[in-house]
Design an enzyme around this catalytic site. Structure first.
Site, short mmCIF file in Angstrom:
data_model
loop_
_atom_site.label_atom_id
_atom_site.label_comp_id
_atom_site.label_asym_id
_atom_site.label_seq_id
_atom_site.Cartn_x
_atom_site.Cartn_y
_atom_site.Cartn_z
N HIS A 48 0.79 -1.25 0.00
CA HIS A 48 0.00 0.00 0.00
C HIS A 48 0.81 1.29 0.00
O HIS A 48 0.26 2.36 0.19
CB HIS A 48 -0.97 0.04 1.19
N GLU A 105 -19.06 -2.07 -0.95
CA GLU A 105 -18.38 -1.10 -0.08
C GLU A 105 -18.63 0.32 -0.58
O GLU A 105 -18.63 0.58 -1.80
CB GLU A 105 -16.88 -1.42 -0.11
N GLU A 122 -13.47 -8.68 -0.62
CA GLU A 122 -14.16 -7.41 -0.95
C GLU A 122 -14.25 -7.27 -2.47
O GLU A 122 -13.91 -6.23 -3.05
CB GLU A 122 -13.38 -6.23 -0.37
N GLY A 150 -0.12 -2.50 -5.95
CA GLY A 150 -1.05 -3.60 -5.65
C GLY A 150 -2.44 -3.04 -5.40
O GLY A 150 -3.44 -3.67 -5.72
N HIS A 151 -2.51 -1.88 -4.77
CA HIS A 151 -3.79 -1.18 -4.62
C HIS A 151 -3.67 0.10 -5.43
O HIS A 151 -2.94 1.02 -5.08
CB HIS A 151 -4.10 -0.86 -3.17
N CYS A 211 -11.56 3.43 5.62
CA CYS A 211 -11.37 4.01 4.29
C CYS A 211 -12.61 4.77 3.81
O CYS A 211 -12.50 5.78 3.11
CB CYS A 211 -11.02 2.91 3.29
N CYS A 212 -13.80 4.29 4.20
CA CYS A 212 -15.01 4.85 3.59
C CYS A 212 -15.40 6.26 4.07
O CYS A 212 -15.66 7.12 3.23
CB CYS A 212 -16.19 3.91 3.78
N CYS A 237 -16.66 2.76 -0.66
CA CYS A 237 -15.53 3.20 -1.50
C CYS A 237 -15.64 2.66 -2.92
O CYS A 237 -15.14 3.29 -3.86
CB CYS A 237 -14.20 2.71 -0.93
N HIS A 289 -10.69 -7.28 -6.31
CA HIS A 289 -11.08 -6.30 -5.29
C HIS A 289 -11.74 -5.10 -5.99
O HIS A 289 -11.14 -4.46 -6.86
CB HIS A 289 -9.82 -5.89 -4.54
O1 FUB Z 1 -6.88 -1.62 1.18
C1 FUB Z 1 -7.25 -0.28 1.41
C2 FUB Z 1 -8.74 -0.15 1.56
O2 FUB Z 1 -9.18 -0.88 2.68
C3 FUB Z 1 -9.52 -0.72 0.41
O3 FUB Z 1 -9.74 0.16 -0.63
C4 FUB Z 1 -10.79 -1.12 1.07
O4 FUB Z 1 -11.52 -2.03 0.30
C5 FUB Z 1 -10.30 -1.69 2.36
O5 FUB Z 1 -9.87 -3.00 2.19
ZN ZN Z 2 -13.97 1.90 2.02
#
Ligand code: FUB
Ligand code: ZN
Length: 677
Positions: free
Chosen positions: A167, A359, A343, A218-219, A439-440, A361, A291
């Site tokens: 991350h 989610e 997710e 990765g994200h 995160c949301c 997000c 994801h």
């Molecule tokens: O991994 C970072 C954030 O946390 C993701 O975007 C959400 O889905 C949660 O897993």
């Molecule tokens: Zn979120």
């Protein structure tokens, strides 16, 4: 440098939202959410899960100060978990990192929301709080530009060793988005300099050149953030790095395989690395996988880069991926991600209502993706998805008082099942004050505060209206400033009336007005520009060349609709959902009594028979739909199974409220899809 035909997000300074509905949402964020979240980020909300976000930045800043002392020994990365919690939550060690490894992003999203708020509502005290926080971030950044408190505090010897999971590039992406928003809002470029220094450090370590890691996030999010950084600074290195991440992704040999970390269980049974959208080069991907948040963040970056570089193969991939979501994998609420396992997306038409992950997000990311598709090629079907996600899947994530949040946005809730069934433990019946993985909430805040940037985009001579939100917009045409005022009235339940006043523009320009899917092609246009109108891909293009004040009237029919799902969505066989304008409606136990499963709508009932009732939910005005329905008699005394006979049912008016307003009156049942009797 800027192509005047480029369709770009409107500068928020040029939009003043006057809409009752949206002003309420934005004031809620400004007055409630932003101050509340600042407290949460500083672990001062009683009864809420601690964030540790500011704690971590302060700890990293202190470490940097200590690093200048003689005999300092830098931390060395051991086996640090993904989430670190203090032994004594009341007394966290001021030198240690706590929370999820991407905790920094909660602060970055908050400051981005602050930036949007300051854009339209200058607030010296809030700005001072934000500036002060930025000074902490500056202090936490390493001399070489690296900035990720998890690794700074746990050991930088492990930095960039696990791009798949670590991350760092995700944190960089959020930092960058915040930095661009903040400098645009306030002129204060300190956070921008932090982001640029980190970008330079990343470029020195990751990229195509020999000696660098040939990796990618990765994200995802860095891709679209780098585009914003490029657009703000004009530095093409940032565009090149974003493009590198896109082009490199999924190529053989797979970078994540080279990293050699064990596969996660949640990746199975899908193609390896599809969880990270790295199973194939992006131009070969045609199904949204893995994801859900990562996916839509990647696709947003792809659409940005496809537009800016006019890359046809990338555009084609974006179209396919968008359709994969909107035609096969999206809930009627604009929620995406059918399973809590990873997710993630599952397979086409697998859209279970009561175990949905959806989610907040992920819906936010879908809004990002759709807006970027609109910039690439304005087609109202993209705006329909953007609007669906925004008014339903995103808004449901925040309580009407702005003080609690949903991470998961299901379409059906039976509270007992959510409490007692392990498959549904992720489905909460009541919004939470905060989350360990938060995160949301700040993501919702930054999106709502920047709603204007989704309602309007502009190219050299055209102002696009994608969402009907009463606003005052200034459009620059050559050396002229054109003022366009949109007034949307919804007092007549059968239509939305949009009055557009253009003030003494003295310059030719085009207004592009979206015809929303929900009006089912029924609209009328009159007044200025209506004699020159042409239609393309669901937009009306009006040539505005008047010298004086002019007025245009657009009336959009707003019917109640009974919607069915594609029959491959097995879950919804024999069921209908009720929509009205952009809103999906739902039943709540509070208005209809328990056992919502017993309520049905007769097959003969037509949407035209639905009537309206103005009501209030948690202090907010709401238009309730009254639908002629039936309540089946409960059968509880004949044993678990018994011979089928005609069910007995009583007429019952079903009271439906907008989906986003559910769960604001205590814990209760909720249902979107209703059986047709
Ligand atoms: O991994 C970072 C954030 O946390 C993701 O975007 C959400 O889905 C949660 O897993
Ligand atoms: Zn979120």
């Amino acid at each position: 440098m800027r192509d005047e035909h480029e369709n770009r997000a409107i500068d928020l300074k040029k939009v003043r939202i006057t809409d009752d509905f949206w002003k309420t949402e934005q004031e809620l964020v400004r007055n409630e959410v932003i101050p509340y979240q600042w407290e949460a980020l500083n672990d001062r909300v009683e009864g809420a899960a601690p964030s540790y976000a500011m704690h971590n930045f302060r700890a990293a800043k202190a470490l940097r100060a200590r690093s200048k002392e003689p005999g300092f020994i830098a931390p060395v990365f051991g086996d640090v978990p993904f989430e670190v919690l203090p032994e004594d939550p009341a007394h966290p060690d001021p030198s240690k990192f706590y929370g999820y490894l991407f905790q920094d992003t909660d602060f970055y999203k908050w400051i981005e929301a602050v930036a949007y708020s300051l854009t339209v509502h200058p607030d010296p005290a809030l700005q001072e709080t934000a500036d002060e926080a930025i000074r902490i971030i500056e202090g936490a950044q390493a001399e070489d530009g690296y900035l990720d408190t998890y690794y700074i505090l746990n050991g930088r010897n492990a930095e960039f060793t696990n791009l798949r999971d670590n991350h760092e590039l995700y944190c960089f992406g959020h930092l960058t988005e915040a930095a661009v928003a903040y400098v645009q809002a306030t002129g204060n470029a300190r956070l921008l300099r932090v982001a640029e220094r980190y970008a330079a450090y990343i470029s020195s370590k990751i990229g195509a050149e020999e000696g660098k890691k040939h990796g990618y996030p990765g994200h995802e999010i860095a891709e679209m953030a780098l585009v914003r950084l490029y657009e703000e600074t004009g530095n093409t290195d940032y565009l090149a790095l974003g493009r590198y991440f896109i082009d490199e992704r999924g190529k053989e040999p797979k970078y994540f395989a080279l990293e050699g970390h064990p596969q996660h269980d949640y990746e199975k049974p899908n193609p390896i690395f599809s969880y990270y959208q790295a199973h194939l080069p992006v131009r070969e991907q045609d199904e949204a996988m893995g994801h859900a948040v990562r996916a839509v963040y990647l696709y947003s970056g792809m659409a940005d880069i496809a537009r800016l570089t006019d890359d046809e193969s990338l555009k084609a991939a974006c179209r396919k991926l968008f359709m994969s979501i909107s035609r096969d994998k999206m809930y009627i609420t604009g929620g995406i991600g059918s399973t809590h396992i990873g997710e993630a997306f599952t397979f086409p038409y697998d859209l279970p209502n009561d175990t949905a992950y959806t989610e907040s997000c992920a819906s936010i990311g879908l809004v990002f993706f759709a807006r970027r598709m609109l910039q690439m090629e304005p087609k109202s079907e993209y705006a329909d998805v953007m609007e669906r996600a925004l008014y339903n899947g995103v808004l449901s994530g925040i309580a009407l008082d702005g003080k609690s949040f949903f991470y998961v946005n299901p379409l059906e809730v039976w509270p007992e099942a959510s409490r007692r069934d392990a498959r549904k433990l992720h489905v909460k019946n009541v919004r939470q004050k905060w989350f360990g993985c938060a995160c949301c909430p700040p993501n919702i805040a930054r999106l709502l505060e920047s709603a204007g940037a989704y309602a309007f985009t502009e190219s050299g001579d055209t102002l696009y209206t994608h969402l009907y939100i009463s606003s005052e917009v200034t459009k620059t045409v050559g050396d002229r400033e054109v003022r366009v005022k949109l007034d949307v009235t919804r007092s007549d339940p059968s239509k939305w009336t949009v009055r557009i006043v253009t003030e003494a523009c003295g310059a030719d320009f085009r207004l592009a007005l979206r015809i929303p899917g929900w009006c089912r092609g029924k609209y009328s246009l009159s007044g200025a520009g209506s004699d020159s109108v042409s239609e393309k891909d669901g937009y009306l293009y009006l040539c505005m060349n008047n010298e004086e004040r002019s007025e245009t009237l657009l009336e959009l029919s707003c019917p109640v609709r009974f919607m069915r799902a594609d029959t491959r969505v097995r879950e919804n066989s024999g069921r209908i959902a009720v929509t009205y304008g952009p809103y999906v409606y739902c039943l709540e136990e509070k208005d209809n009594g328990p056992d919502l499963n017993l309520l049905t709508i007769g097959r003969e009932v037509r949407p035209e028979e639905v009537t309206f009732e103005e009501t209030e939910i948690a202090g907010r005005k709401a238009r309730m739909l009254l639908v002629p329905g039936l309540r089946e008699e409960a059968e509880t005394n004949q044993g678990l199974y018994f011979d089928a006979e005609d069910e007995k049912a009583e007429p019952k008016t079903l009271k439906m409220i907008p989906y986003f307003m559910w769960a604001n009156r205590g814990e209760n049942e909720m249902q979107v899809w209703i059986r047709q009797g």
